[in-house]
Design a protein around this motif. Structure first.
Motif, PDB file in Angstrom:
ATOM      1  N   GLU A   1       0.837  -1.195   0.000  1.00 58.62           N
ATOM      2  CA  GLU A   1       0.000   0.000   0.000  1.00 58.62           C
ATOM      3  C   GLU A   1       0.872   1.245   0.000  1.00 58.62           C
ATOM      4  O   GLU A   1       1.863   1.313   0.730  1.00 58.62           O
ATOM      5  CB  GLU A   1      -0.898   0.005   1.242  1.00 58.62           C
ATOM      6  N   PRO A   2       0.559   2.255  -0.823  1.00 57.65           N
ATOM      7  CA  PRO A   2       1.329   3.492  -0.805  1.00 57.65           C
ATOM      8  C   PRO A   2       1.136   4.222   0.510  1.00 57.65           C
ATOM      9  O   PRO A   2       0.117   4.085   1.176  1.00 57.65           O
ATOM     10  CB  PRO A   2       0.744   4.287  -1.976  1.00 57.65           C
TER      11      PRO A   2
ATOM     12  N   ARG B   1       0.251   8.408  -6.391  1.00 57.82           N
ATOM     13  CA  ARG B   1       0.399   7.132  -7.069  1.00 57.82           C
ATOM     14  C   ARG B   1       1.596   7.220  -8.006  1.00 57.82           C
ATOM     15  O   ARG B   1       1.793   8.229  -8.692  1.00 57.82           O
ATOM     16  CB  ARG B   1      -0.876   6.847  -7.857  1.00 57.82           C
TER      17      ARG B   1
ATOM     18  N   ILE C   1       3.309   6.064 -11.295  1.00 57.32           N
ATOM     19  CA  ILE C   1       3.056   5.448 -12.601  1.00 57.32           C
ATOM     20  C   ILE C   1       4.328   5.574 -13.429  1.00 57.32           C
ATOM     21  O   ILE C   1       4.796   6.684 -13.706  1.00 57.32           O
ATOM     22  CB  ILE C   1       1.874   6.129 -13.314  1.00 57.32           C
TER      23      ILE C   1
ATOM     24  N   ASP D   1       3.467   1.693  -8.585  1.00 60.66           N
ATOM     25  CA  ASP D   1       2.110   1.165  -8.494  1.00 60.66           C
ATOM     26  C   ASP D   1       1.606   0.616  -9.823  1.00 60.66           C
ATOM     27  O   ASP D   1       0.943  -0.423  -9.867  1.00 60.66           O
ATOM     28  CB  ASP D   1       1.156   2.271  -8.014  1.00 60.66           C
TER      29      ASP D   1
ATOM     30  N   ARG E   1      -1.879  -3.181 -12.474  1.00 62.03           N
ATOM     31  CA  ARG E   1      -0.424  -3.119 -12.284  1.00 62.03           C
ATOM     32  C   ARG E   1       0.328  -2.881 -13.580  1.00 62.03           C
ATOM     33  O   ARG E   1       1.347  -2.186 -13.585  1.00 62.03           O
ATOM     34  CB  ARG E   1       0.115  -4.429 -11.660  1.00 62.03           C
TER      35      ARG E   1
ATOM     36  N   ALA F   1       2.058  12.065 -11.419  1.00 67.65           N
ATOM     37  CA  ALA F   1       1.021  11.042 -11.363  1.00 67.65           C
ATOM     38  C   ALA F   1      -0.226  11.481 -12.128  1.00 67.65           C
ATOM     39  O   ALA F   1      -0.802  10.716 -12.915  1.00 67.65           O
ATOM     40  CB  ALA F   1       0.675  10.726  -9.909  1.00 67.65           C
TER      41      ALA F   1
END
Length: 334
Positions: free
Chosen positions: A3-4, A10, A12, A77, A118, A325
């Motif tokens: 979990e972040p 997030r 990416i 993530d 993912r 993000a």
């Protein structure tokens, strides 16, 4: 998936190449061929070019479980998988290139589809034949769910402003997917046509930046961004040295006779800042320079995940991290 941290953006990663086992031998005599030399050093052969010392087998490049574990360990993530630039196969006959691209896209899309949330995938195109490239882009997006396409900085010997590429750009706007541009280390006679770049891995260290800078020049000076205002193009490694020479490029637009009317009226920055760039530039000061010249609105995080120069684990935090993000989500239409 870990979990972040609460409040963290997030992460990416838009710059992550994949090497597929199904690709071995799929281009006939051109390979690719994965093997080990007499001294135990791994190699990867594509045509006459042999890449030594990169371990693909059992690494995140080829083993998706190893990739996902490494993503967790480095806080990534979501990752966008792309073709290996070494295997663009721009020199293959068009029919063979189309067959390879189709098989590669099928396999990469299937891999990403097994890990929703993912992994995403981008398409390889047979750019030798633009009509075939357009058809494969449409199939890859509409049928396979791929989120963009990947091409070389000089696809099949063309510069990016070659009018022959306009139908491809028009198709990508129609499909509403981005174009990712990443150079290949292969010159016409092997790695780097300039013999000075054959030393110290300079084809990778500087040759990429050289090609990326020329790609930016083609997109801006050659009118691609003017002709295709709806096209989203993302150039790897911060666009090479373009940020450093952007002032010189801007002065050229003001002073040199080849600058067209729209380019001269709008200025270099107007079109330069419409290009997207990944932030895989290795250095905080280099990133500061990129931000200063390109702005933050079209920057996205990229790592060359698992590569020798991987920037995994180096995602910026704070406001820039939040911006990257959000930008990636816009670019990928998430």
């Amino acid at each position: 998936m870990s979990e972040p941290t609460a409040g963290a953006p997030r992460v990416i990663d838009v710059h992550a190449h994949a090497v597929l086992a199904m690709a071995e031998g799929a281009a006939g005599a051109a390979g690719p061929e994965l093997g080990t030399g007499p001294d135990g050093t791994p190699f990867y052969r594509v045509g006459e070019y042999v890449l030594h010392g990169v371990k693909y087998a059992g690494s995140p490049f080829m083993d998706v479980d190893v990739r996902l574990a490494a993503m967790d360990a480095t806080g990534v993530d979501l990752q966008v998988l792309s073709p290996n630039p070494i295997t663009y196969f721009n020199g293959l006959p068009a029919a063979a290139a189309a067959e390879y691209a189709r098989a590669h896209n099928d396999a990469l899309a299937e891999l990403a589809g097994k890990h929703p949330g993912r992994l995403l995938a981008t398409a390889q195109l047979p750019v030798q034949d633009i009509a075939a490239a357009v058809a494969e882009a449409r199939r890859a997006v509409a049928q396979l769910g791929m989120v963009g396409v990947y091409i070389d900085t000089d696809p099949a010997g063309r510069t990016l402003d070659d009018p022959e590429l306009d139908p491809l750009y028009e198709a990508l706007v129609d499909l509403d997917v981005p174009l990712f541009v990443h150079p290949s280390p292969l010159g016409s006679a092997g790695p780097a046509d300039d013999v000075r770049l054959r030393r110290f891995d300079m084809d990778l260290l500087f040759g990429f930046a050289y090609d990326e800078t020329l790609a930016v020049a083609a997109l801006v000076f050659g009118g691609v961004m003017e002709r295709h205002p709806g096209l989203d193009v993302c150039v790897s490694h911060g666009g090479g040295a373009a940020a450093f020479v952007s002032g010189r490029f801007a002065r050229a637009v003001e002073k040199r006779p080849w600058a067209g009317k729209a380019l001269r009226e709008n200025g270099f920055d107007h079109y330069y800042r419409r290009i997207w760039f990944d932030t895989h530039v290795h250095d905080e000061l280099s990133l500061d320079l990129l931000v200063a010249h390109a702005g933050t609105e079209r920057l996205v995080f990229g790592t060359n995940f698992a590569g020798w120069d991987s920037g995994a684990g180096e995602a910026p935090g704070g406001e820039l991290g939040q911006a990257l993000a959000g930008n990636a989500a816009r670019l990928l239409r998430l």
